[in-house]
Design a protein around this motif. Structure first.
Motif, PDB file in Angstrom:
ATOM      1  N   TYR B  80       0.838  -1.207   0.000  1.00 14.37           N
ATOM      2  CA  TYR B  80       0.000   0.000   0.000  1.00 14.37           C
ATOM      3  C   TYR B  80       0.867   1.249   0.000  1.00 14.37           C
ATOM      4  CZ  TYR B  80      -0.203   3.109   4.075  1.00 14.37           C
ATOM      5  OH  TYR B  80       0.063   4.108   4.978  1.00 14.37           O
ATOM      6  N   SER B  81       1.972   1.198   0.757  1.00 18.37           N
ATOM      7  CA  SER B  81       2.821   2.399   0.847  1.00 18.37           C
ATOM      8  C   SER B  81       3.471   2.689  -0.509  1.00 18.37           C
ATOM      9  CB  SER B  81       3.862   2.242   1.950  1.00 18.37           C
ATOM     10  OG  SER B  81       4.965   1.461   1.518  1.00 18.37           O
ATOM     11  N   LEU B  82       3.790   1.661  -1.267  1.00 19.21           N
ATOM     12  CA  LEU B  82       4.358   1.867  -2.601  1.00 19.21           C
ATOM     13  C   LEU B  82       3.309   2.467  -3.548  1.00 19.21           C
ATOM     14  CD1 LEU B  82       6.405  -1.438  -3.108  1.00 19.21           C
ATOM     15  CD2 LEU B  82       7.181   0.739  -2.167  1.00 19.21           C
ATOM     16  N   ILE B  83       2.083   1.939  -3.464  1.00 18.07           N
ATOM     17  CA  ILE B  83       1.013   2.456  -4.342  1.00 18.07           C
ATOM     18  C   ILE B  83       0.810   3.949  -4.094  1.00 18.07           C
ATOM     19  CG2 ILE B  83      -1.444   2.339  -4.927  1.00 18.07           C
ATOM     20  CD1 ILE B  83      -1.414  -0.624  -4.133  1.00 18.07           C
ATOM     21  N   HIS B  84       0.695   4.329  -2.825  1.00 20.30           N
ATOM     22  CA  HIS B  84       0.485   5.753  -2.515  1.00 20.30           C
ATOM     23  C   HIS B  84       1.727   6.580  -2.839  1.00 20.30           C
ATOM     24  CE1 HIS B  84      -3.271   5.368   0.331  1.00 20.30           C
ATOM     25  NE2 HIS B  84      -3.475   4.900  -0.872  1.00 20.30           N
ATOM     26  N   ASP B  85       2.894   6.016  -2.599  1.00 25.03           N
ATOM     27  CA  ASP B  85       4.149   6.715  -2.860  1.00 25.03           C
ATOM     28  C   ASP B  85       4.337   7.021  -4.344  1.00 25.03           C
ATOM     29  OD1 ASP B  85       6.217   7.737  -1.370  1.00 25.03           O
ATOM     30  OD2 ASP B  85       7.592   6.106  -1.852  1.00 25.03           O
ATOM     31  N   ASP B  86       3.848   6.152  -5.207  1.00 27.16           N
ATOM     32  CA  ASP B  86       4.019   6.321  -6.649  1.00 27.16           C
ATOM     33  C   ASP B  86       3.050   7.331  -7.264  1.00 27.16           C
ATOM     34  OD1 ASP B  86       6.089   4.481  -6.842  1.00 27.16           O
ATOM     35  OD2 ASP B  86       4.757   2.778  -7.233  1.00 27.16           O
ATOM     36  N   LEU B  87       2.042   7.748  -6.498  1.00 31.33           N
ATOM     37  CA  LEU B  87       1.003   8.637  -7.045  1.00 31.33           C
ATOM     38  C   LEU B  87       1.596   9.953  -7.566  1.00 31.33           C
ATOM     39  CD1 LEU B  87      -1.743   8.190  -4.284  1.00 31.33           C
ATOM     40  CD2 LEU B  87      -2.004   7.565  -6.700  1.00 31.33           C
ATOM     41  N   PRO B  88       0.945  10.555  -8.552  1.00 32.21           N
ATOM     42  CA  PRO B  88       1.422  11.838  -9.091  1.00 32.21           C
ATOM     43  C   PRO B  88       1.689  12.894  -8.015  1.00 32.21           C
ATOM     44  CG  PRO B  88      -0.349  10.992 -10.464  1.00 32.21           C
ATOM     45  CD  PRO B  88      -0.240  10.057  -9.288  1.00 32.21           C
ATOM     46  N   ALA B  89       0.840  12.930  -6.980  1.00 28.10           N
ATOM     47  CA  ALA B  89       1.038  13.945  -5.935  1.00 28.10           C
ATOM     48  C   ALA B  89       2.253  13.632  -5.057  1.00 28.10           C
ATOM     49  CB  ALA B  89      -0.207  14.036  -5.052  1.00 28.10           C
ATOM     50  N   MET B  90       2.732  12.408  -5.118  1.00 29.62           N
ATOM     51  CA  MET B  90       3.894  12.030  -4.307  1.00 29.62           C
ATOM     52  C   MET B  90       5.111  11.921  -5.250  1.00 29.62           C
ATOM     53  SD  MET B  90       2.490  11.196  -1.027  1.00 29.62           S
ATOM     54  CE  MET B  90       3.207   9.714  -0.336  1.00 29.62           C
ATOM     55  N   ASP B  91       5.615  10.721  -5.500  1.00 32.75           N
ATOM     56  CA  ASP B  91       6.819  10.602  -6.337  1.00 32.75           C
ATOM     57  C   ASP B  91       6.541  10.624  -7.840  1.00 32.75           C
ATOM     58  OD1 ASP B  91       8.301  10.511  -4.097  1.00 32.75           O
ATOM     59  OD2 ASP B  91       8.837   8.388  -4.205  1.00 32.75           O
ATOM     60  N   ASN B  92       5.283  10.477  -8.214  1.00 36.04           N
ATOM     61  CA  ASN B  92       4.893  10.512  -9.625  1.00 36.04           C
ATOM     62  C   ASN B  92       5.715   9.544 -10.478  1.00 36.04           C
ATOM     63  OD1 ASN B  92       3.437  11.291 -11.851  1.00 36.04           O
ATOM     64  ND2 ASN B  92       4.681  13.122 -12.255  1.00 36.04           N
ATOM     65  N   ASP B  93       5.682   8.279 -10.084  1.00 33.73           N
ATOM     66  CA  ASP B  93       6.416   7.264 -10.839  1.00 33.73           C
ATOM     67  C   ASP B  93       5.479   6.458 -11.746  1.00 33.73           C
ATOM     68  OD1 ASP B  93       9.179   7.410 -10.183  1.00 33.73           O
ATOM     69  OD2 ASP B  93       8.710   6.709  -8.157  1.00 33.73           O
ATOM     70  N   ASP B  94       5.893   6.274 -12.994  1.00 31.88           N
ATOM     71  CA  ASP B  94       5.089   5.491 -13.944  1.00 31.88           C
ATOM     72  C   ASP B  94       5.437   4.004 -13.873  1.00 31.88           C
ATOM     73  OD1 ASP B  94       4.127   7.889 -14.673  1.00 31.88           O
ATOM     74  OD2 ASP B  94       5.015   7.940 -16.675  1.00 31.88           O
ATOM     75  N   TYR B  95       6.659   3.719 -13.456  1.00 36.41           N
ATOM     76  CA  TYR B  95       7.096   2.324 -13.402  1.00 36.41           C
ATOM     77  C   TYR B  95       7.654   1.964 -12.029  1.00 36.41           C
ATOM     78  CZ  TYR B  95       6.593   2.072 -18.423  1.00 36.41           C
ATOM     79  OH  TYR B  95       6.073   2.082 -19.673  1.00 36.41           O
ATOM     80  N   ARG B  96       7.484   0.714 -11.668  1.00 33.50           N
ATOM     81  CA  ARG B  96       8.117   0.158 -10.475  1.00 33.50           C
ATOM     82  C   ARG B  96       8.438  -1.297 -10.782  1.00 33.50           C
ATOM     83  NH1 ARG B  96       8.875   0.959  -5.098  1.00 33.50           N
ATOM     84  NH2 ARG B  96       7.806   2.959  -5.101  1.00 33.50           N
ATOM     85  N   ARG B  97       9.658  -1.706 -10.495  1.00 33.09           N
ATOM     86  CA  ARG B  97      10.094  -3.069 -10.814  1.00 33.09           C
ATOM     87  C   ARG B  97       9.780  -3.426 -12.270  1.00 33.09           C
ATOM     88  NH1 ARG B  97       6.480  -4.810  -5.850  1.00 33.09           N
ATOM     89  NH2 ARG B  97       7.785  -4.190  -4.112  1.00 33.09           N
ATOM     90  N   GLY B  98       9.963  -2.445 -13.144  1.00 29.26           N
ATOM     91  CA  GLY B  98       9.769  -2.692 -14.575  1.00 29.26           C
ATOM     92  C   GLY B  98       8.322  -2.794 -15.020  1.00 29.26           C
TER      93      GLY B  98
END
Lengths: 294, 294
Positions: B80-98
């Motif tokens: 859950y923390s990764l899902i929220h962390d990746d959000l546009p308002a947070m780290d705004n990441d499009d990819y994780r672990r490829g």
């Protein structure tokens, strides 16, 4: 116990708000997080859910203190759901109860984390209550996680989003509200009565009561969106009208919605009679909920 | 128990992933929510935290089964923390672990709710484990809410955000990582040992061990961001370099960071010796963590 409902509610609002402050102020956590959590917890909520929980407890037992940690945890869960619900990716609301929403005062990232923090902390509050034994704590935590999680409120939020731009029938509408609003009301009623040592049979009737009370709550919400007073409600009206979303007044007309609400009130009161708590404040609160103007 | 670390880890990865599937598949919840929760839970995580929890349990007792619900709950919290962390308002990441992040596959609202759902459900999983007694459940829930909530991981996320665009010293850096990463590792080590009936003294040494292990984890993360292999890591490197954020290599140079990591490894192993579990897989896992390449 105060003799009329307004005094009763005000009496417990003071106690609940004091305990919210106690629980949050003692946290030694980064300031922006604490400020953000405190902001939303103190942003003018009516405390209806925690009051319901205490009233349900007092239908069976004396001295609210055993019911206080669950009440505060419930209000934390309710508040976190509002913070996340107001986010731009969800309902994108700038105001709630006439005040800026959390992400408008802080920022989106802080609002997401403040919500996560309140949700997580609610379980810690219950787990650390020295007035409850381990069996009680586990029963309450089971109920709280079930009613607020994917099986309950969070599931209801997803259904509500899916229904946003299409028409639903009355059955679908009830299902959404049962999960999104009803489950936390069920938690309030069940937990209060459980801690007050209600019998299994009484708990069953109270679940029935909670079901109707949740629906009353929601029908009245929809009615107020058509007929309410913006100043009292602290939000812009007619927002339901703008989306394609189904509401009770849209499906049944305003008179039909009021008629349905009155049926629910009768059913709720009957359930209280069957549980033999018709002289408790739950009776007055049912009336209050069905007639609230904000 | 398999004789070498790779077999040991693979053995438990299979068991953990089976239990994750069991716990999620049985949920009768709206399909998009379930799909979104399952997607991130199965998006190629290394399961390091649940393996640590089981290894900590097995340092003191046999048969991992009592440790399984906590392991899965921990992985849900991490996810859950990764899902929220990746959000546009947070780290705004499009990819994780490829793989595409949750909000890129579903949408932001669903990702927020999937995170909320996993967080809430993790407590339900523990509360419903028939292998644990009520005392154990409450102890674990106390620890999980404390280490993952405002006092722990969520607090660390806020500190991390605040540090994003300014320089921190080594002490501030350690504090961020202690909360953001270290607290969940502490949960893993403590809970496993607690369920395995470690003594109070052993639990104390294991907390010390967990502290160093968390730091090893983070120093290695920072080192890999400079020297790692993008294909193995499944993410773009040098992202730390682009922000002003402090990292171990930036504060100490790459050799200094490696030197510090080795000191932490020595301290971690010493703590294991003091806890009298130097022949457990925790020893091998410490080595593994300090040398991982992804």
């Amino acid at each position: 116990m105060p003799a009329n409902l307004t005094d009763y509610m005000n009496h417990y609002i003071t106690i609940i708000e004091q305990e919210i402050t106690n629980q949050l102020e003692k946290l030694e956590i980064p300031k922006p997080l604490k400020d953000s959590m405190l902001y939303s917890m103190n942003a003018g909520g009516k405390r209806l859910r925690p009051i319901l929980l205490i009233a349900s407890y007092e239908a069976f037992a004396n001295d609210y203190k055993k019911a206080l940690s669950s009440s505060v945890a419930l209000e934390m869960i309710h508040t976190y759901s509002l913070i996340h619900d107001d986010l731009p990716a969800m309902d994108n609301d700038d105001y709630r109860r006439g005040k800026l929403t959390n992400h408008k005062v802080f920022d989106e990232a802080t609002a997401i984390l403040a919500g996560d923090g309140l949700l997580t902390y609610s379980f810690e509050v219950i787990a650390n209550d020295p007035l409850l034994d381990e069996k009680q704590k586990i029963e309450i935590i089971k109920m709280l996680s079930h009613t607020s999680g994917p099986n309950g409120m969070v599931g209801g939020q997803i259904l509500d989003m899916q229904a946003e731009n299409r028409e639903s029938n009355l059955q679908e509408l009830e299902r959404i509200h049962e999960l999104k609003t009803g489950e936390l009301i069920k938690f309030a009623i069940y937990t209060g009565a459980y801690l007050g040592n209600a019998t299994k049979e009484q708990l069953q009737y109270l679940e029935e009561f909670a079901y109707y009370l949740g629906l009353i709550f929601q029908v009245q919400d929809d009615i107020l969106d058509v007929t309410g007073d913006e100043a009292k409600l602290g939000k812009r009206l007619g927002s339901d009208e703008e989306s394609k979303k189904s509401t009770y007044p849209r499906l049944l007309g305003i008179d039909g919605a009021i008629e349905l609400k009155n049926q629910y009130v009768t059913s709720a009161k009957n359930a209280l009679k069957k549980a033999e708590v018709e002289d408790s404040y739950l009776m007055n609160l049912t009336e209050h909920f069905s007639k609230r103007d904000h």
